[in-house]
Design an enzyme around this catalytic site. Structure first.
Site, short mmCIF file in Angstrom:
data_model
loop_
_atom_site.label_atom_id
_atom_site.label_comp_id
_atom_site.label_asym_id
_atom_site.label_seq_id
_atom_site.Cartn_x
_atom_site.Cartn_y
_atom_site.Cartn_z
CB CYS A 112 23.94 -4.42 -31.01
SG CYS A 112 22.33 -3.64 -31.24
CE1 TYR A 134 26.80 -0.83 -26.42
CE2 TYR A 134 24.78 -2.12 -26.50
CZ TYR A 134 25.54 -1.12 -25.94
OH TYR A 134 25.03 -0.40 -24.90
CG PHE A 136 18.20 -3.36 -32.92
CD1 PHE A 136 17.06 -3.56 -33.69
CD2 PHE A 136 18.22 -3.84 -31.62
CE1 PHE A 136 15.95 -4.22 -33.16
CE2 PHE A 136 17.13 -4.51 -31.09
CZ PHE A 136 15.99 -4.70 -31.87
CB CYS A 137 24.79 -2.20 -34.06
SG CYS A 137 24.40 -1.28 -32.54
#
Length: 391
Positions: free
Chosen positions: A116, A113, A118-119
């Site tokens: 996101c 995403y 973490f992304c």
């Protein structure tokens, strides 16, 4: 005469009647007293029933939880393996990131995403080291783009290996594993993955979870790289974990603090993630409207779960100030000194995920983040980490 006698006795009879009335319980008093007694008994019964129901419910839930947990106890300590795929999933690539400085030879596809945190961590890491990679934007509601994977979260980094396509899960593990390879290319991706096993364990609520071991550890086979110290390695590891365990949990309660902020946040997600290009109108409508309302409601629970302050902005400011204070104590521009380390990249990536939100502008206005953040942006955008890669 008889009439006079009767009249003469009337006052006595009247007094007798009054005495009877006064000595006999009045109907209203008797009824009121009985009603009060009945009400007390009703309340007592209701209380006893309530307590009994509460005790039985708690006991029943405990028994149910124990039964459910007992069904998974045999999985404790078991490893969950994610085998290499023989063929690459037939999923359209959203865009290609081509870096002219890439000499790694890696073939990477990032399922993500766009906003996101973490992304964003993984993307910042790849950009800093100047690695080329394909991007597949995943629909956060339907997630059909990762239907091929038993791991139902993002990011997933798919790497080309001799045996096929190896999926790497969890942002911190991805960064540790790829970084280990970049520092020592004799360590192959398919070999390094064995050092990061996903092990089943029960948390404090007896819920079965799979935890990736060693995900903050880089694999130095023989000795530390030149100019790397044990203290530096320990500090880097400590702050990478802090970013995941503390900083990231302040984001959602802030960017979804009110319903208006939640809608503004999702509209920014749509804009920066180019949802108009990648998803049909009906999917985008669901993603924005359902997502905004759901996350606004969920953010209230997250605020309580992570013990944030009543004014959640203050919790975000506190974490930012804690980070900046730690950098100052180490005496450099970055946590890594004069060049960013993996902790710098992690914190920058997490904060970049809210760059277009009101909360981020408030951070810039109420903390001294700007100098470090601007320096990090320059390092990442110029792929300065590519200078330190081993050919």
């Amino acid at each position: 005469m008889s009439v006079l006698i009767k009249l003469s006795k009337f006052p006595q009879n009247l007094n007798s009647f009054k005495h009877i009335i006064q000595t006999c319980p009045r109907r209203n008093e008797s009824f009121s007293s009985a009603a009060r007694e009945s009400s007390r008994r009703t309340i007592l019964k209701a209380s006893l029933i309530g307590v009994s129901v509460g005790v039985l419910t708690t006991a029943g839930y405990s028994i149910y939880s124990s039964i459910q947990s007992s069904k998974t106890y045999h999985l404790e300590g078991k490893e969950q393996k994610f085998e290499a795929l023989k063929e690459k999933p037939q999923v359209p690539v959203s865009r290609k990131i081509i870096s002219p400085t890439d000499t790694s030879g890696l073939k990477l596809t990032l399922f993500q995403y766009q906003t996101c945190p973490f992304c964003c961590k993984v993307r910042v890491f790849l950009d800093y080291y100047g690695l080329s990679y394909d991007v597949v934007e995943v629909d956060p509601v339907l997630r059909k783009e990762i239907s091929w994977s038993p791991y139902r979260k993002v990011p997933i980094l798919l790497t080309k290996t001799k045996s096929g396509y190896q999926p790497l899960n969890d942002s911190s593990m991805i960064i540790s594993l790829v970084s280990s390879h970049l520092k020592d290319k004799s360590q192959k991706i398919e070999e390094l993955i064995d050092y990061y096993p996903s092990i089943a364990m029960h948390d404090k609520n007896d819920k079965l979870k799979y935890e990736i071991m060693n995900k903050y550890y880089l694999m130095y086979m023989e000795s530390l790289p030149e100019k790397t110290t044990i203290d530096g390695v320990m500090e880097e590891r400590k702050w990478r974990q802090w970013a995941d365990d503390s900083l990231v949990h302040t984001l959602s309660p802030n960017v979804y603090r009110t319903l208006d902020e939640a809608y503004n946040t999702f509209n920014w997600f749509s804009q920066v993630g180019k949802w108009e290009e990648y998803f049909p109108t009906w999917e985008r409508f669901i993603m924005i409207n359902v997502g905004a309302v759901a996350m606004w409601m969920i953010s209230k629970r997250l605020k309580k779960r992570h013990s944030l302050k009543e004014d959640v902005r203050q919790s975000l400011y506190d974490d930012i100030n804690k980070w900046l204070k730690a950098i100052k104590q180490r005496g450099g521009t970055f946590m890594g000194g004069e060049t960013p380390n993996l902790a710098d990249l992690a914190v920058y990536g997490i904060l970049k995920s809210i760059e277009g939100c009101n909360a981020f502008q408030d951070v810039l206005n109420n903390t001294k983040l700007d100098a470090w953040y601007s320096a990090m942006m320059k390092e990442v955008d110029t792929h300065s980490g590519s200078r330190y890669l081993v050919n």
